[in-house]
Design a protein around this motif. Structure first.
Motif: not given
Length: 450
Positions: A63-77, A79-81, A90-96, A303-305
Motif C-alpha cells: 500500500s506504500h507509494p514506493a510499492a504502488k507508484k513507478r514513473f517514466l521519464y519520456v519527452n522531458k516529462t 509520468s506515472a506508470l 484511463t489513458k496515461q502518457p506516454p501511452f496513446s 519508487f523512482g523513475h
C-alpha cells in the motif's frame, strides 16, 4: 569435513556494498532491496530468520507509494506508470491508449510454441509495440541495465515465458496458474500477512553478509581467506586441485560463484571448450551515483523513475531512496537521498572504456540529470560515485542453450564442479540465494546416497 572459501577482494559480499555514516545515512552501491514475493524470496526470508536478523527488517507494504507508484521519464516529462483498475482503463502518457485497450486481444491469441525470444519481441507479439518500448524496455534497463532487444525472455523472466507457453496466453495463464499452497510460517508468514512488497535491513543489505561471516567464523569447519585469488583449478577425476598464492590444495568439490568469464580463465588450460562457453555470457558495467540533498524534500512519492532507451539520456533511471526507505535517511531528517544508475549496456557508447572512465564525469552527468529530470536546481551535499565494472550478467537470447551446454559438459566429464551466482540462473540476490541453496542440497543428497 572442511570448507575452504577463497575471496579475491578485500571484503565478502560481492556486489552487495553498503556505506553507513555517523549521521545515520545509509547508501547502497549495489543491490538495494529485496522483493518479498515469489518462490526465490522465501529462501531469503528464511535465511534472515536463521541469522536472527528479523527484528532489523524494514519492510515496504504494497500500500506504500514506493510499492504502488513507478514513473517514466519520456519527452522531458515524469509520468506515472498506470496502476490499479483505474489506471488500466484511463489513458496515461506516454501511452496513446489505456493499457486495457493495448492488451485486450492478448487472451484470445493462439499461443506460439517458442524455444526462446527477446523480451522486446515477446511484448510486441503478445501486446503492442508501445508496451514493449515503454514497459519492457525500461524494465530491462532497471533490472538488468540491459537492452530488451537482446535479452532473453525465457532466461530473464522465466515465469512469464512459461505462462504463455503453458496456457497460450500470459493473461489467461496468470488467472489459471497453480497457486502455491504451501502454508507459510515464521517470517514468510509475516511478510504475507502484512503484504510486504520490498524489504531491507536497518544497516543495509551488507548486514546479511556480515551475519553470515560471523556464523562461518564461529564454526571450525570453515576457513575463509580474504584477498586470495583462485589462480587455477585442475580436475582429477572425482576430486579437484586448486591453486592459490603458490599453494595447491586437493578438494572433493568446487562451488564457483565467480563471474563466468573469471571461471573460464581458471579452468581453460584443462577444459578449453567449457571455458569458451563460459565466456559467451556477457556482462555490463554501471555507474552508481548516490546523492544527498540537504534541506530539500522531493515532491514526488514513489519508487523512482526509469528512462527508456529511446530517450537521449545517459541515466538508466533514478531511485527515490528517501521515499522507499526513509529509515536510512540522516537522523535529523533534513535531507533527501537519490541514486542514479548510468551506462549498463550503453556504458561504452556513453562513457568509453570502463577501465579509463572519469568518475567525476559520472557524477556530473548524474547531477545534471537530476536537475533536468527532477527540477532539482541545487548541488548535492553528499555525493558518492562508484563504477561497478562487469557487474550484471546479460542473459541474451540463447542463454538457455549456453546453460544446457555447460550442464552437459560438466555432467559428461563428471567434473566435481557446481555453478552458482548471478551468471547463470537469475541475477537478483533472491535468485542467487535460492539457487545456491538448491545446489548445495543436491550436493548433500548426492553425498549421502553415495
Amino acid at each position: 569435513m572442511k570448507i575452504l572459501l577463497l575471496e579475491s577482494s578485500n571484503r565478502l559480499g560481492g556486489w552487495i556494498q553498503t556505506s553507513q555514516f555517523d549521521d545515520g545515512t545509509v547508501f547502497e552501491h549495489g543491490p538495494r532491496n529485496m522483493r518479498a514475493s515469489g518462490k526465490s524470496a522465501v529462501n531469503s526470508l528464511k535465511l534472515v530468520e536463521d541469522l536472527g536478523l528479523e527484528n532489523d527488517i524494514i519492510a515496504v507494504p504494497k500500500s506504500h507509494p514506493a510499492a504502488k507508484k513507478r514513473f517514466l521519464y519520456v519527452n522531458k516529462t515524469i509520468s506515472a506508470l498506470p496502476s490499479g483498475p483505474l489506471g488500466l482503463i484511463t489513458k496515461q502518457p506516454p501511452f496513446s491508449k489505456p493499457l486495457a485497450l493495448l492488451a485486450w486481444k492478448e487472451p484470445f491469441k493462439r499461443g506460439t510454441p517458442l524455444h526462446d525470444e527477446s523480451v522486446y519481441d515477446f511484448f510486441c507479439r503478445l501486446f503492442d509495440k508501445e508496451l514493449a518500448e515503454y514497459a519492457a524496455d525500461p524494465l530491462c534497463r532497471g533490472i538488468y541495465a540491459g537492452d530488451c532487444r537482446k535479452l532473453s525472455v525465457k532466461s530473464c523472466f522465466p515465469e512469464v515465458f512459461n505462462l504463455e507457453q503453458k496456457y497460450g496466453s500470459l493473461i489467461r495463464g496468470s488467472l489459471l496458474m497453480d497457486r502455491d499452497k504451501t502454508v507459510p510460517t515464521g517470517l514468510v508468514k509475516k511478510s504475507k500477512d502484512e503484504k510486504w512488497s520490498l524489504w531491507t535491513l536497518r544497516h543495509g543489505l551488507s548486514q546479511i553478509t556480515r551475519a553470515i561471516v560471523d556464523v562461518l567464523n564461529s564454526d571450525d569447519r570453515f576457513e575463509i581467506l580474504i584477498g586470495v585469488k583462485c589462480e587455477k583449478v585442475d580436475f582429477l577425476g572425482p576430486t579437484a586441485k586448486i591453486q592459490y598464492k603458490g599453494k595447491q590444495v586437493e578438494v572433493d568439490h568446487v562451488l564457483s560463484s565467480v563471474p563466468s568469464r573469471n571461471l573460464a580463465s581458471i579452468i581453460e588450460d584443462q577444459h578449453s571448450r567449457l571455458a569458451t562457453d563460459l565466456r559467451k555470457i556477457p556482462t555490463v558495467s554501471c555507474g552508481v551515483v548516490n546523492l544527498e540533498f540537504e534541506d530539500f524534500k522531493l515532491q514526488l512519492e514513489g519508487f523512482g523513475h526509469l528512462v527508456p532507451s529511446s530517450e537521449p539520456s545517459k541515466v538508466l533511471g533514478m531511485l527515490y531512496e528517501s521515499c522507499v526507505f526513509p529509515e536510512h535517511n540522516r537522523k535529523d531528517g533534513r535531507a533527501t537521498r537519490l541514486t542514479c544508475m548510468l551506462g549498463g549496456a550503453w556504458f561504452e557508447e556513453y562513457f568509453g572504456n570502463p577501465d579509463n572512465c572519469d568518475l567525476d564525469l559520472l557524477g556530473e552527468v548524474a547531477v545534471t540529470a537530476v536537475k533536468q529530470q527532477l527540477r532539482v536546481d541545487m548541488r548535492p551535499s553528499r555525493i558518492i560515485i562508484r563504477l561497478q565494472k562487469n557487474c550484471i550478467p546479460q542473459y541474451h537470447v540463447g542463454h538457455c542453450d549456453i546453460m544446457e551446454k555447460l550442464d552437459t559438459y560438466i555432467g559428461e566429464h563428471k567434473l566435481p564442479l557446481t555453478l552458482v551466482g548471478a551468471s547463470y540462473r537469475g541475477a537478483s540476490v533472491n535468485d542467487c540465494i535460492s539457487n545456491a541453496k538448491l545446489e548445495v542440497e543436491k550436493l548433500a543428497n548426492r553425498n549421502r546416497s553415495s
